[in-house]
Scaffold this motif. Structure first.
Motif, PDB file in Angstrom:
ATOM      1  N   SER A 288       0.747  -1.040   0.372  1.00 44.88           N
ATOM      2  CA  SER A 288       0.204  -0.126  -0.191  1.00 44.88           C
ATOM      3  C   SER A 288       0.829   1.296  -0.146  1.00 44.88           C
ATOM      4  N   GLY A 289       0.147   2.297  -1.046  1.00 45.27           N
ATOM      5  CA  GLY A 289       1.691   3.844  -1.171  1.00 45.27           C
ATOM      6  C   GLY A 289       2.718   3.487  -2.300  1.00 45.27           C
ATOM      7  N   GLY A 290       2.400   2.183  -2.743  1.00 46.09           N
ATOM      8  CA  GLY A 290       3.621   1.934  -3.376  1.00 46.09           C
ATOM      9  C   GLY A 290       3.690   2.617  -5.193  1.00 46.09           C
TER      10      GLY A 290
ATOM     11  N   VAL B 298       0.647   1.692 -18.604  1.00 46.98           N
ATOM     12  CA  VAL B 298       0.411   2.396 -17.436  1.00 46.98           C
ATOM     13  C   VAL B 298       0.595   2.302 -15.889  1.00 46.98           C
ATOM     14  N   GLN B 299       0.781   3.349 -15.596  1.00 44.34           N
ATOM     15  CA  GLN B 299       1.819   3.803 -13.969  1.00 44.34           C
ATOM     16  C   GLN B 299       0.936   4.026 -13.115  1.00 44.34           C
ATOM     17  N   ILE B 300       0.816   3.440 -12.151  1.00 39.31           N
ATOM     18  CA  ILE B 300      -0.443   3.607 -11.065  1.00 39.31           C
ATOM     19  C   ILE B 300       0.378   4.104  -9.573  1.00 39.31           C
ATOM     20  N   VAL B 301      -0.304   5.219  -9.322  1.00 39.39           N
ATOM     21  CA  VAL B 301       1.290   5.617  -8.069  1.00 39.39           C
ATOM     22  C   VAL B 301       0.207   5.445  -6.258  1.00 39.39           C
TER      23      VAL B 301
ATOM     24  N   SER C 108      -5.706  -0.178  -1.505  1.00 45.37           N
ATOM     25  CA  SER C 108      -6.698  -2.520  -1.663  1.00 45.37           C
ATOM     26  C   SER C 108      -7.332  -1.598  -2.951  1.00 45.37           C
ATOM     27  N   GLN C 109      -7.958  -0.761  -2.867  1.00 46.64           N
ATOM     28  CA  GLN C 109      -9.246   0.121  -4.052  1.00 46.64           C
ATOM     29  C   GLN C 109      -8.368  -0.421  -5.211  1.00 46.64           C
ATOM     30  N   THR C 110      -7.369  -0.526  -5.329  1.00 45.71           N
ATOM     31  CA  THR C 110      -5.866  -0.974  -6.747  1.00 45.71           C
ATOM     32  C   THR C 110      -6.268  -2.617  -7.833  1.00 45.71           C
ATOM     33  N   SER C 111      -6.360  -3.375  -6.050  1.00 52.24           N
ATOM     34  CA  SER C 111      -6.665  -4.332  -6.232  1.00 52.24           C
ATOM     35  C   SER C 111      -7.153  -5.283  -7.360  1.00 52.24           C
ATOM     36  N   GLY C 112      -7.448  -5.219  -8.613  1.00 56.30           N
ATOM     37  CA  GLY C 112      -8.333  -6.814 -10.005  1.00 56.30           C
ATOM     38  C   GLY C 112      -7.638  -7.124 -10.713  1.00 56.30           C
ATOM     39  N   LEU C 113      -8.959  -6.514 -11.649  1.00 55.77           N
ATOM     40  CA  LEU C 113      -8.160  -7.452 -12.720  1.00 55.77           C
ATOM     41  C   LEU C 113      -8.036  -7.216 -13.958  1.00 55.77           C
TER      42      LEU C 113
ATOM     43  N   SER D 197      -2.763  -7.534  -7.223  1.00 53.48           N
ATOM     44  CA  SER D 197      -3.302  -8.052  -5.289  1.00 53.48           C
ATOM     45  C   SER D 197      -2.022  -7.177  -4.821  1.00 53.48           C
ATOM     46  N   ILE D 198      -3.109  -6.093  -4.098  1.00 56.07           N
ATOM     47  CA  ILE D 198      -2.559  -5.502  -3.470  1.00 56.07           C
ATOM     48  C   ILE D 198      -2.354  -5.368  -1.819  1.00 56.07           C
ATOM     49  N   TYR D 199      -1.205  -5.223  -1.077  1.00 50.40           N
ATOM     50  CA  TYR D 199      -1.008  -5.480   0.676  1.00 50.40           C
ATOM     51  C   TYR D 199      -0.980  -3.954   1.240  1.00 50.40           C
ATOM     52  N   SER D 200      -2.647  -4.858   1.793  1.00 49.67           N
ATOM     53  CA  SER D 200      -2.526  -3.468   2.132  1.00 49.67           C
ATOM     54  C   SER D 200      -2.325  -3.867   4.285  1.00 49.67           C
ATOM     55  N   SER D 201      -1.684  -2.758   4.822  1.00 47.71           N
ATOM     56  CA  SER D 201      -0.964  -2.715   6.423  1.00 47.71           C
ATOM     57  C   SER D 201      -2.189  -2.204   7.015  1.00 47.71           C
ATOM     58  N   PRO D 202      -2.860  -2.529   8.346  1.00 50.56           N
ATOM     59  CA  PRO D 202      -3.911  -2.158   9.499  1.00 50.56           C
ATOM     60  C   PRO D 202      -3.931  -0.546   9.407  1.00 50.56           C
ATOM     61  N   ASP D 203      -5.309  -0.690   9.390  1.00 53.46           N
ATOM     62  CA  ASP D 203      -5.102   1.153   9.376  1.00 53.46           C
ATOM     63  C   ASP D 203      -4.895   1.899  10.447  1.00 53.46           C
ATOM     64  N   SER D 204      -3.896   2.667  10.870  1.00 56.13           N
ATOM     65  CA  SER D 204      -3.528   3.321  11.404  1.00 56.13           C
ATOM     66  C   SER D 204      -4.153   3.685  12.580  1.00 56.13           C
ATOM     67  N   SER D 205      -5.606   4.076  12.662  1.00 54.79           N
ATOM     68  CA  SER D 205      -6.323   4.531  13.397  1.00 54.79           C
ATOM     69  C   SER D 205      -7.035   3.660  14.530  1.00 54.79           C
ATOM     70  N   SER D 206      -7.188   2.371  13.705  1.00 53.97           N
ATOM     71  CA  SER D 206      -7.345   1.289  14.315  1.00 53.97           C
ATOM     72  C   SER D 206      -6.962   0.285  15.507  1.00 53.97           C
ATOM     73  N   GLY D 207      -5.244   0.817  14.748  1.00 52.43           N
ATOM     74  CA  GLY D 207      -3.966   0.657  15.427  1.00 52.43           C
ATOM     75  C   GLY D 207      -4.287   1.105  17.123  1.00 52.43           C
TER      76      GLY D 207
END
Length: 298
Positions: free
Chosen positions: A155-157, A198-201, A205-210, A229-239
């Motif tokens: 996530s963020g890459g 195509v470059q996606i910056v 998780s919304q970037t994941s898909g076919l 598939s995009i790996y998303s770390s746990p949300d900071s607020s929930s942490g």
């Protein structure tokens, strides 16, 4: 011989002389042709001559589209003999030699595209101009494109999707789409005529898909796919919330332990105080025995 006979004789001589000096002419009925790969095409070449065809010579050459500076010999007719280029044996031939210089080309390939030249010579006539040209285009549907991705899927890459097609005439159009959760067309960065990326910056998780790459021309479309598939770390607020809850839980446990220790400590002190008081009362008590009481009253 009268004046009329002399005039006719002069006219016949003039016609015969003109016939003898007539130049051979070559005419191309078409200047350009198109054929779909695998089909048959006839390359036309007409010539006009007033001499016998016993010494007729016809040469067809090709300047390929891929390398126009290096022409190759396609087929030759010389004094009744036909010679084909070894790479074209079985695929090229004359259709009406010696009356016509037309040739037929079957099982056409993309490599057959280019400028064909028909050169005719029929001694003693001189060729003027003696050379005709026809441009051949061989159409082909797109080949299967090659899809690949590169980059950081955290996530963020940033991720780059690339797609290239090796063959297709006319040149295929490249297009990228995201298929789910809904189909979305993506902006293409064309690296050259046959590849696009195509470059996606700042991926999430919304970037994941076919994702689908399409290569399209007038003869069809071919596709390739990438499942991203995009790996998303746990949300900071929930942490942070989890951390606060954990801290509160530990604090409550510590308070409970301290209360228990305090209660145990106070309970122990009370017990010891009571036991000491009972012992003191026992030491201060006056005990009267029968002997003491008897002595008291003497």
């Amino acid at each position: 011989m009268g004046p009329r006979g002399g005039w006719m004789l002069w006219t016949l001589c003039l016609c015969f002389s003109s016939r003898q000096n007539a130049a051979l002419r070559v005419a191309m009925r078409e200047s350009s042709l198109e054929v779909v790969r695998g089909d048959v095409v006839v390359l036309p070449c007409s010539f006009f001559t007033s001499s016998l065809l016993t010494r007729l010579n016809v040469i067809w050459t090709l300047a390929p589209s891929s390398s126009p500076q290096t022409p190759i010999q396609v087929i030759v007719y010389d004094h009744g003999q036909v010679i084909e280029d070894p790479s074209l044996i079985g695929r090229v031939g004359f259709t009406g030699i010696p009356w016509s210089a037309d040739i037929v080309l079957n099982d056409t390939r993309v490599s057959d595209a280019g400028v064909y030249r028909c050169m005719v010579n029929n001694p003693p006539e001189a060729a003027d101009p003696g050379i005709g040209e026809v441009a051949l285009s061989v159409l082909a549907p797109p080949s299967l494109p090659a899809c690949q991705w590169d980059g950081d899927t955290d996530s963020g890459g940033s991720v780059t999707l690339s797609c290239g097609v090796a063959e297709g005439v006319p040149t295929p159009e490249i297009r990228w789409d995201k298929l789910n959760p809904e189909e979305i067309s993506l902006p293409i960065n064309m690296e050259d005529e046959r590849s696009g990326s195509v470059q996606i910056v700042n991926v999430s998780s919304q970037t994941s898909g076919l994702y689908r790459c399409s290569a399209t021309n007038t003869l069809g479309t071919e596709n390739c796919y990438i499942n991203l598939s995009i790996y998303s770390s746990p949300d900071s607020s929930s942490g942070m919330l989890q951390g606060v809850l954990l801290t509160l839980s530990m604090s409550l446990v510590l308070l409970a332990l301290m209360a228990l220790l305090l209660w145990l400590h106070r309970t122990g002190q009370t017990r010891r105080w009571r036991e000491g008081k009972e012992e003191e009362e026992c030491y201060n008590e006056i005990r009267y025995t029968a002997a003491l009481m008897k002595r008291s009253f003497v």
